[in-house]
Scaffold this motif. Structure first.
Motif, mmCIF file in Angstrom:
data_model
loop_
_atom_site.group_PDB
_atom_site.id
_atom_site.type_symbol
_atom_site.label_atom_id
_atom_site.label_comp_id
_atom_site.label_asym_id
_atom_site.label_seq_id
_atom_site.Cartn_x
_atom_site.Cartn_y
_atom_site.Cartn_z
ATOM 1 N N ALA A 72 -4.524 1.868 -3.697
ATOM 2 C CA ALA A 72 -3.939 2.940 -2.881
ATOM 3 C C ALA A 72 -4.900 3.337 -1.760
ATOM 4 C CB ALA A 72 -3.624 4.151 -3.758
ATOM 5 N N MET A 73 -6.173 3.471 -2.093
ATOM 6 C CA MET A 73 -7.181 3.822 -1.091
ATOM 7 C C MET A 73 -7.323 2.711 -0.051
ATOM 8 S SD MET A 73 -8.466 6.810 -1.637
ATOM 9 C CE MET A 73 -8.639 8.019 -2.905
ATOM 10 N N GLU A 74 -7.273 1.485 -0.502
ATOM 11 C CA GLU A 74 -7.380 0.346 0.423
ATOM 12 C C GLU A 74 -6.216 0.349 1.410
ATOM 13 O OE1 GLU A 74 -9.172 -2.714 2.284
ATOM 14 O OE2 GLU A 74 -10.023 -1.584 0.598
ATOM 15 N N TYR A 75 -4.995 0.637 0.919
ATOM 16 C CA TYR A 75 -3.829 0.706 1.790
ATOM 17 C C TYR A 75 -4.032 1.784 2.856
ATOM 18 C CZ TYR A 75 0.915 1.111 3.479
ATOM 19 O OH TYR A 75 2.024 1.156 4.293
ATOM 20 N N LEU A 76 -4.504 2.954 2.436
ATOM 21 C CA LEU A 76 -4.763 4.024 3.401
ATOM 22 C C LEU A 76 -5.795 3.591 4.424
ATOM 23 C CD1 LEU A 76 -4.860 7.263 1.229
ATOM 24 C CD2 LEU A 76 -3.051 6.479 2.763
ATOM 25 N N SER A 77 -6.839 2.982 3.952
ATOM 26 C CA SER A 77 -7.910 2.531 4.830
ATOM 27 C C SER A 77 -7.378 1.551 5.882
ATOM 28 C CB SER A 77 -9.014 1.885 4.000
ATOM 29 O OG SER A 77 -10.071 1.470 4.812
#
Length: 194
Positions: A155-160
């Motif tokens: 999820a964090m990677e997608y946001l990044s």
């Protein structure tokens, strides 16, 4: 005004009052009768211990033009009497939002879900990039009340990878430890200043 029967506004208001914090506060209202919304506004002002803040219409029925017009006129009324410093809509992704924002250039905030499990907002992302005056708030970035991500790192990677689509990532927390854990993860992904 929308969540927790006002408990969240009360908690935020108490924090604001005790800390002296002067940052931006945004609250949401569902469209109803002009007088009912104004009465709800007074309650929010008491809870938040502020007379002015930013205001969003929460999940309006974009197909009900008459009701939507009432909501937008109410937002502009709040701006004209210096209660709302900025206004907009918090909505599920809908192609109709582009037309609304093109017709209403005084609306400068938009909130929408964006996550690796919910990419519907991509249908109007081009519009979001065109309006450089918009504060773009991505919510449910880590799931939502009914959808807990199995892989927070993903999820964090997608946001990044999609930072150009939003200005603020709005995440909910369970408690203070959970909040600090999320902040640390977001720092590692360079989603918040170190």
């Amino acid at each position: 005004h929308r969540y927790g029967n006002g408990v969240s506004e009360t908690v935020i208001g108490n924090f604001l009052n005790s800390s002296g914090y002067q940052g931006k506060i945004i609250t949401k209202f569902e469209i109803s009768d002009f007088n009912i919304m104004s009465a709800q506004l007074k309650i929010s002002q008491e809870r938040l211990k502020r007379l002015s803040f930013s205001v969003l219409l929460h999940n309006p029925d974009l197909g009900d033009k008459k009701k939507l017009d009432i909501g937008i006129r109410w937002l502009y009324y709040l701006m004209n009497i210096d209660i709302a410093d900025s206004v907009g809509i918090s909505s599920e992704p809908d192609p109709g939002l582009e037309e609304i924002y093109k017709k209403n250039d005084r609306m400068t905030i938009i909130e929408f879900p964006l996550s690796y499990l919910d990419t519907r907002a991509k249908s109007y992302m081009a519009f979001l990039k065109e309006r450089t005056d918009l504060l773009r708030i991505a919510n449910r970035c880590l799931g939502g009340p009914d959808n807990k991500f199995r892989d927070i790192d993903m999820a964090m990677e997608y946001l990044s990878m999609n930072q150009s689509f939003f200005d603020v990532a709005l995440v909910g927390t369970l408690n203070i430890d959970h909040l600090y854990s999320l902040i640390n993860m977001m720092k590692r992904k360079e989603l918040v200043p170190r």
